[in-house]
Design an enzyme around this catalytic site. Structure first.
Site, PDB file in Angstrom:
ATOM      1  N   LEU A 132       0.847  -1.199   0.000  1.00  0.00           N
ATOM      2  CA  LEU A 132       0.000   0.000   0.000  1.00  0.00           C
ATOM      3  C   LEU A 132       0.874   1.237   0.000  1.00  0.00           C
ATOM      4  CD1 LEU A 132      -2.577  -0.871   2.816  1.00  0.00           C
ATOM      5  CD2 LEU A 132      -3.080  -0.770   0.369  1.00  0.00           C
ATOM      6  N   HIS A 133       0.535   2.218  -0.841  1.00  0.00           N
ATOM      7  CA  HIS A 133       1.287   3.466  -0.791  1.00  0.00           C
ATOM      8  C   HIS A 133       0.515   4.668  -1.312  1.00  0.00           C
ATOM      9  CE1 HIS A 133       1.821   2.555  -5.053  1.00  0.00           C
ATOM     10  NE2 HIS A 133       2.182   3.801  -5.220  1.00  0.00           N
ATOM     11  N   ARG A 134      -0.610   4.460  -1.985  1.00  0.00           N
ATOM     12  CA  ARG A 134      -1.291   5.587  -2.634  1.00  0.00           C
ATOM     13  C   ARG A 134      -1.952   6.502  -1.598  1.00  0.00           C
ATOM     14  NH1 ARG A 134      -1.358   5.468  -8.042  1.00  0.00           N
ATOM     15  NH2 ARG A 134      -0.653   3.509  -8.962  1.00  0.00           N
ATOM     16  N   ASP A 161      -2.219  -1.658  -4.053  1.00  0.00           N
ATOM     17  CA  ASP A 161      -2.725  -0.523  -4.828  1.00  0.00           C
ATOM     18  C   ASP A 161      -1.692  -0.126  -5.887  1.00  0.00           C
ATOM     19  OD1 ASP A 161      -0.791   0.777  -3.315  1.00  0.00           O
ATOM     20  OD2 ASP A 161      -2.198   2.006  -2.175  1.00  0.00           O
TER      21      ASP A 161
END
Length: 374
Positions: free
Chosen positions: A208-210, A287
């Site tokens: 996850l990073h968005r 994501d």
């Protein structure tokens, strides 16, 4: 072509080099081509070392622009100024740009104004979400490019709908699959999951990073609850992005993950180690953009926490499904019950995209040279 074509391959960060590597090797073997690596330095990465390049079989970059971090405007302007100097001093015959980062747009602008023909590798991808800076970079780069290499039919369709002449478009397939196959032997030898005490085929991987997922406490909290539910069914390996880790700590959510015995929080992994984890996983939650492609190639169920994707072929043909955080638990349950989405490898995702790209470049370069003859 009496002299080998001088071709610039532009890369800004690790993922770009992964995509450039297979093409560099094919072009390097061709007598008609002299490929040169240009590293813009847009993203500082401590893993961008000689060892990483050697792992890909790449030499040190021929040019390093050293632009570094900054706002979108600062990065784009910095790359433009630095790349223009190189082109004026040692003009290339062609410039090949990759993907959708700021450096891709910047080098395309420089080349277009200096009348250097441009190739866009990974052309035609569209999320139709202009709040994403990458979407702007894709659109403008595709308008400037003289030759557009697409990975899938939707890319062709997007470009044709935007008025790009069909003769400029060559579908070559997905070059990231070439990268994976180039590294497969090293990837398989690592057995990262085993080193973490996990059983192949019996764990999940999460990335996850968005900002849309991690920058709001309510959204990130819902995702964390879903991941804890997942961990109750299947061990979770979570290579955690620095941005995500900072937000988890800020919102008081990090301890919830650290306290679960079936959750392994890891540092961001080098490509080979990460793909060793991915290829032996039961399912992926992400994501990311690239993981949607790699899981479709490997036949691994992928749940993508996004409203849209610039890689819709992974949904229509592959193993990917777009989900909201509150749908995650139900989708996981379906996969574990054997009712997950079955998919197939999209056409031309076969490890030979770089060869098709090289032939496309040779053919278009010859046609361009012939047209320039009096």
């Amino acid at each position: 072509m009496t002299q080998p074509l001088k071709v610039h391959l532009i890369a800004a960060a690790r993922p770009n080099f992964m995509k450039v590597a297979p093409l560099y090797h094919v072009l390097r073997r061709a007598e008609w081509c002299a490929p040169l690596l240009v590293h813009t330095g847009q993203h500082y990465d401590h893993n961008m070392s000689g060892a990483f390049l050697a792992e890909l079989g790449l030499p040190a970059p021929d040019y390093h622009l050293g632009v570094g971090s900054g706002s979108h405007a600062e990065q784009t302007a910095g790359v433009m100024v630095a790349y223009e100097k190189i082109c004026l001093a040692e003009r290339p015959d062609w410039t090949i740009v990759v993907g959708d980062v700021n450096s891709t747009l910047a080098c395309s602008l420089v080349a277009a104004k200096l009348l250097i023909p441009i190739v866009h590798l990974e052309a035609g991808l569209r999320s139709n979400d202009r709040t994403m800076p990458e979407e702007i970079n894709r659109i403008v780069t595709d308008r400037l490019a003289d030759l557009l290499w697409t990975p899938s039919p939707d890319g062709d369709e997007n470009l044709l709908n935007e008025g790009v002449p069909a003769e400029k478009i060559d579908r070559i397939g997905n070059i990231m699959i070439d990268s994976f196959e180039l590294q497969r032997g090293q990837i398989e030898a690592l057995a990262v999951a085993e080193g973490l005490g996990l059983e192949a085929g019996n764990y999940s991987v999460v990335t996850l990073h968005r900002p849309s997922n991690v920058d709001r406490r309510d959204t990130l909290g819902t995702i964390v609850d879903a991941l804890l539910d997942l961990a109750g069914r299947l061990p979770v390996v979570f290579p955690i992005h620095p941005r995500t880790k900072a937000r988890l700590a800020e919102f008081g959510l990090l301890e919830k993950l650290l306290g679960h015995p079936a959750v392994t929080l890891a540092e961001p992994q080098p490509y080979n180690a990460f793909m060793s984890l991915v290829m032996n996983a039961r399912l992926i939650v992400t994501d990311s953009g690239g993981l949607q492609e790699e899981t479709s190639y490997l036949g691994i169920p992928c749940l993508t926490l996004r409203e849209n994707t610039e890689r819709p072929v992974t949904v229509t043909e592959g193993t990917n499904r777009l989900v909201k955080a509150n749908q995650l638990s139900a989708e996981v349950q379906a996969i574990l019950a054997g009712k997950g989405k079955a998919g197939r490898r999209p056409d031309l995702w076969d490890g030979h995209a770089a060869e098709r790209a090289a032939e496309s470049l040779r053919r278009h370069a010859m046609a361009r040279a012939a047209a320039a003859q009096p």
